[in-house]
Design an enzyme around this catalytic site. Sequence first.
Site, PDB file in Angstrom:
ATOM      1  N   GLY A  16       0.823  -1.197   0.000  1.00  0.00           N
ATOM      2  CA  GLY A  16       0.000   0.000   0.000  1.00  0.00           C
ATOM      3  C   GLY A  16       0.856   1.245   0.000  1.00  0.00           C
ATOM      4  O   GLY A  16       2.038   1.198   0.345  1.00  0.00           O
TER       5      GLY A  16
ATOM      6  N   GLU B  48       0.358   5.449   1.079  1.00  0.00           N
ATOM      7  CA  GLU B  48      -0.552   6.347   1.805  1.00  0.00           C
ATOM      8  C   GLU B  48      -0.826   7.663   1.097  1.00  0.00           C
ATOM      9  O   GLU B  48      -0.768   8.730   1.719  1.00  0.00           O
ATOM     10  CB  GLU B  48       0.039   6.611   3.190  1.00  0.00           C
ATOM     11  CG  GLU B  48       1.372   7.404   3.217  1.00  0.00           C
ATOM     12  CD  GLU B  48       2.635   6.560   3.087  1.00  0.00           C
ATOM     13  OE1 GLU B  48       2.552   5.450   2.530  1.00  0.00           O
ATOM     14  OE2 GLU B  48       3.708   7.019   3.542  1.00  0.00           O
ATOM     15  N   ASN B  49      -1.106   7.657  -0.197  1.00  0.00           N
ATOM     16  CA  ASN B  49      -1.364   8.917  -0.874  1.00  0.00           C
ATOM     17  C   ASN B  49      -2.566   9.612  -0.224  1.00  0.00           C
ATOM     18  O   ASN B  49      -3.600   8.984  -0.022  1.00  0.00           O
ATOM     19  CB  ASN B  49      -1.576   8.658  -2.364  1.00  0.00           C
ATOM     20  CG  ASN B  49      -0.325   8.075  -3.006  1.00  0.00           C
ATOM     21  OD1 ASN B  49       0.780   8.563  -2.769  1.00  0.00           O
ATOM     22  ND2 ASN B  49      -0.481   7.000  -3.766  1.00  0.00           N
TER      23      ASN B  49
ATOM     24  N   HIS C  16      -2.690   0.295   8.371  1.00  0.00           N
ATOM     25  CA  HIS C  16      -1.360   0.897   8.255  1.00  0.00           C
ATOM     26  C   HIS C  16      -1.407   2.179   7.403  1.00  0.00           C
ATOM     27  O   HIS C  16      -0.963   3.242   7.838  1.00  0.00           O
ATOM     28  CB  HIS C  16      -0.389  -0.115   7.647  1.00  0.00           C
ATOM     29  CG  HIS C  16       0.995   0.420   7.444  1.00  0.00           C
ATOM     30  ND1 HIS C  16       1.995   0.235   8.369  1.00  0.00           N
ATOM     31  CD2 HIS C  16       1.540   1.150   6.442  1.00  0.00           C
ATOM     32  CE1 HIS C  16       3.104   0.838   7.943  1.00  0.00           C
ATOM     33  NE2 HIS C  16       2.851   1.390   6.763  1.00  0.00           N
ATOM     34  N   GLU C  17      -1.961   2.070   6.210  1.00  0.00           N
ATOM     35  CA  GLU C  17      -1.979   3.248   5.321  1.00  0.00           C
ATOM     36  C   GLU C  17      -2.845   4.357   5.910  1.00  0.00           C
ATOM     37  O   GLU C  17      -2.520   5.537   5.793  1.00  0.00           O
ATOM     38  CB  GLU C  17      -2.451   2.871   3.911  1.00  0.00           C
ATOM     39  CG  GLU C  17      -1.653   1.748   3.227  1.00  0.00           C
ATOM     40  CD  GLU C  17      -0.139   1.907   3.297  1.00  0.00           C
ATOM     41  OE1 GLU C  17       0.354   3.034   3.409  1.00  0.00           O
ATOM     42  OE2 GLU C  17       0.571   0.877   3.249  1.00  0.00           O
TER      43      GLU C  17
ATOM     44  N   HIS D 228      -0.975   6.355   8.452  1.00  0.00           N
ATOM     45  CA  HIS D 228      -0.077   7.351   7.851  1.00  0.00           C
ATOM     46  C   HIS D 228      -0.760   8.718   7.683  1.00  0.00           C
ATOM     47  O   HIS D 228      -0.071   9.730   7.514  1.00  0.00           O
ATOM     48  CB  HIS D 228       0.383   6.893   6.471  1.00  0.00           C
ATOM     49  CG  HIS D 228       1.629   6.060   6.473  1.00  0.00           C
ATOM     50  ND1 HIS D 228       2.801   6.480   7.048  1.00  0.00           N
ATOM     51  CD2 HIS D 228       1.891   4.843   5.927  1.00  0.00           C
ATOM     52  CE1 HIS D 228       3.744   5.542   6.866  1.00  0.00           C
ATOM     53  NE2 HIS D 228       3.209   4.543   6.191  1.00  0.00           N
TER      54      HIS D 228
ATOM     55  N   GLU E  49       7.540   5.405   9.453  1.00  0.00           N
ATOM     56  CA  GLU E  49       7.061   4.015   9.430  1.00  0.00           C
ATOM     57  C   GLU E  49       6.932   3.370  10.813  1.00  0.00           C
ATOM     58  O   GLU E  49       5.998   2.612  11.064  1.00  0.00           O
ATOM     59  CB  GLU E  49       7.939   3.158   8.517  1.00  0.00           C
ATOM     60  CG  GLU E  49       7.904   3.584   7.048  1.00  0.00           C
ATOM     61  CD  GLU E  49       6.524   3.507   6.398  1.00  0.00           C
ATOM     62  OE1 GLU E  49       5.627   2.838   6.939  1.00  0.00           O
ATOM     63  OE2 GLU E  49       6.339   4.157   5.337  1.00  0.00           O
TER      64      GLU E  49
ATOM     65  N   ASP F 131      15.733   4.086  -1.036  1.00  0.00           N
ATOM     66  CA  ASP F 131      15.046   2.803  -1.029  1.00  0.00           C
ATOM     67  C   ASP F 131      15.754   1.778  -0.129  1.00  0.00           C
ATOM     68  O   ASP F 131      15.129   0.877   0.420  1.00  0.00           O
ATOM     69  CB  ASP F 131      15.042   2.288  -2.470  1.00  0.00           C
ATOM     70  CG  ASP F 131      13.825   1.439  -2.748  1.00  0.00           C
ATOM     71  OD1 ASP F 131      12.757   1.787  -2.246  1.00  0.00           O
ATOM     72  OD2 ASP F 131      13.977   0.422  -3.454  1.00  0.00           O
TER      73      ASP F 131
ATOM     74  N   TYR G 242      10.405   0.001  10.273  1.00  0.00           N
ATOM     75  CA  TYR G 242       9.056  -0.438  10.586  1.00  0.00           C
ATOM     76  C   TYR G 242       8.968  -1.084  11.970  1.00  0.00           C
ATOM     77  O   TYR G 242       8.243  -0.620  12.840  1.00  0.00           O
ATOM     78  CB  TYR G 242       8.589  -1.469   9.541  1.00  0.00           C
ATOM     79  CG  TYR G 242       8.276  -0.856   8.197  1.00  0.00           C
ATOM     80  CD1 TYR G 242       6.963  -0.605   7.816  1.00  0.00           C
ATOM     81  CD2 TYR G 242       9.291  -0.530   7.292  1.00  0.00           C
ATOM     82  CE1 TYR G 242       6.666  -0.050   6.585  1.00  0.00           C
ATOM     83  CE2 TYR G 242       8.992   0.032   6.063  1.00  0.00           C
ATOM     84  CZ  TYR G 242       7.683   0.270   5.712  1.00  0.00           C
ATOM     85  OH  TYR G 242       7.388   0.831   4.499  1.00  0.00           O
TER      86      TYR G 242
ATOM     87  N   ARG H 137       4.515  -7.352  -6.424  1.00  0.00           N
ATOM     88  CA  ARG H 137       4.717  -6.810  -5.079  1.00  0.00           C
ATOM     89  C   ARG H 137       6.077  -7.264  -4.554  1.00  0.00           C
ATOM     90  O   ARG H 137       6.305  -8.449  -4.328  1.00  0.00           O
ATOM     91  CB  ARG H 137       3.586  -7.302  -4.187  1.00  0.00           C
ATOM     92  CG  ARG H 137       3.536  -6.663  -2.838  1.00  0.00           C
ATOM     93  CD  ARG H 137       2.290  -7.133  -2.106  1.00  0.00           C
ATOM     94  NE  ARG H 137       2.330  -6.746  -0.720  1.00  0.00           N
ATOM     95  CZ  ARG H 137       1.449  -7.144   0.191  1.00  0.00           C
ATOM     96  NH1 ARG H 137       0.442  -7.941  -0.173  1.00  0.00           N
ATOM     97  NH2 ARG H 137       1.554  -6.753   1.444  1.00  0.00           N
TER      98      ARG H 137
ATOM     99  N   LYS I 213       7.661  -7.261  -1.839  1.00  0.00           N
ATOM    100  CA  LYS I 213       7.759  -8.042  -0.604  1.00  0.00           C
ATOM    101  C   LYS I 213       7.618  -9.552  -0.871  1.00  0.00           C
ATOM    102  O   LYS I 213       8.148 -10.372  -0.126  1.00  0.00           O
ATOM    103  CB  LYS I 213       6.643  -7.578   0.345  1.00  0.00           C
ATOM    104  CG  LYS I 213       6.653  -8.264   1.677  1.00  0.00           C
ATOM    105  CD  LYS I 213       5.479  -7.837   2.531  1.00  0.00           C
ATOM    106  CE  LYS I 213       4.459  -8.957   2.571  1.00  0.00           C
ATOM    107  NZ  LYS I 213       3.455  -8.790   3.629  1.00  0.00           N
TER     108      LYS I 213
END
Length: 624
Positions: A289, A291-292, A315-316, A319, A338, A396, A404, A577, A579
């Site tokens: 995700g 968080e825009n 989570h998002e 944010h 985070e 990055d 986190y 994704r 992850k």
Amino acid sequence: MRTTPFILLGLLAIFSAAITSCTSETLPSGKSQAILEMKRANDFHSYSRPEEAVVTHLNWTASIDFATRIITATAAYDIQAAADAERILFDCVDLNVTGVVVDGAPVDWQLGPAQPIMGQPLSIPISKDSKQVLISYQSSPDAGALLWVEGEQPFLFTQSQAILARTWIPCQDSPGIRFTYEAHVDVPTGTMAMMSATNPTEQALDGHYDFVMDQPIPSYLLALAVGNVEFRSVGAHTGVYAVPELIDAAAYEFAEMEELLIAAENLYGKYAWERYDLLVLPAAFPFGGMENPRLTFATPTIIAGDRSLVALVAHELAHSWSGNLVTNATWDDFWLNEGFTVYFEQRIMESVYGREVSEMLATLSYQGLVDEVDQIMDTNPDDTHLKLHLQNRNPDDGMTAIAYDKGYFFLRLLEETVGRETFDSFLKTYFETHSFSVMDTDRFIDYLKTNLLNTPELLATVDLSAWIFGPGLPANCPSVGSKRIERVDAALQAWESGAMSTNDLPWNDWVYQERYRFLSNLDDNSSADRLAELDEAWAISQTGNNEVLFAWLEQSIRSHYGPSYARLESFLVEIGRRKFLTPLYGAMIETDQADLAKRIYALARPHYHSVATGTMDELLNWPG
Ligand code: BES
Ligand code: ZN
């Protein structure tokens, strides 16, 4: 009596001073000199020099062309210049700048030499009286933030965090610089455009969309998506956007969003962004995700059919306070975004689903953290500090479990040290006091010492320097406990030793966290026969939960379990994704199946976003 007017005047002066300093950071057209004078941490990842000249508002006009994969646009910025200002600097990567106009007159602009991660500085001559710069440009078809999905359902989305906004909009690309924006965007008919701003709920027949974001945000929260999506309301302030095939499933999966929002407000204060909507992106989205503001971007892989993966939404949503209201000043302070968000996420989960569920999640995080700390300690121990040193590196690189989960456990330690009530009121005040503003690690430490850890005893109990500037996991790391996870561990041990048969495993009683724990802790040397037994009894390959499937596929690779390989291939080709990708390709490499990894990667790579290919190219030494 005669003094009264003076007292009143004095009070007025104090109030208006408070209002002015607040205005400069909160109000859209905050024109105060304070914006320039704001104390700023040095951000190595931007060429901009906000002390000399800084943006306050963006008016973006753009046309989106899927055929050429080019955005043709003008970015008109309102700016504030210091008394001695001679130029304003913007960050750009691969932008074809075609002209710059300052207050209506064309000027001689310059693009400096390109650096690998940073891109180029765009230097525009101005004076202290300059009010507006207008940059005309085109983005490159390979712009790092953008993913263009082809086919019957064309789709475009951006991913700006950390420093990719500059690949689609020339900007002062530093999280410490905030500006309001409006946008006017033309897209192909039959698609809807959405941004991190006020959004449409219906498609416009002429393909023209107007957006307003009247709260100041940093550039990494600039976002755009274009696709044939529909909107469905799920609550008074919440809704989902998805392609027609997924809209029903999405509305069901995220039906609890309003409840999460209310829980969040009850914890740490009013939601500042009016609406909270979620856009389900194509599976190639490189993150879970993003968080825009006003519109979280999310991977479709969290649609499990049973609402079991909504922690990501928590989570998002969190944010919206930690990150979007109070923003890390530089990417070295990423843990302030985070770590706080994971803590807040956990508290939302606890308040909506209960402590048992949130403790299972915390137990899984703890295991992930310990594994990752071990791994990073071998190669780059400094990267296990909360406060990072990313100068001359890609920000990055800071996206590890440290920011986190070490961040989470640090905040949990604070909570356990001072008590929940005290900690909650501290956090609530922290968000209120620093709304629409930035925070760096040193200022946070000062704030913490003044407002929470205000005795030598408290400071000694916590040991800030071990947590923030030291390696690994400090000895006073809080412990997590989950009876349910302990029972899973016992079942696993019994099953592996032969004391429990496959059919006696309580698989059907387990929720996803328990299944995930079981599969990810299977002995790496399990035989393919044992996996076959599990699959036969519990049809694990057929699971609709992508976290469980991911853990299963990783074990299948490690155990060379052939029947999973077709599913592995389709999973990797369809889903981008990171992850999931890193551990799966990584497991193939570690187990002498690099040829397989490369064969699948060759098929999958064209579907991935640059964030994913950046990591995978390195992992697989691609093209070799
Ligand atoms: N803001 C991050 C994603 C991000 C971080 C993008 C750094 C680029 C650079 C987002 O909030 C996030 O943390 N996403 C996680 C979700 C999670 C921890 C529940 C993800 O995508 O895995
Ligand atoms: Zn996050």
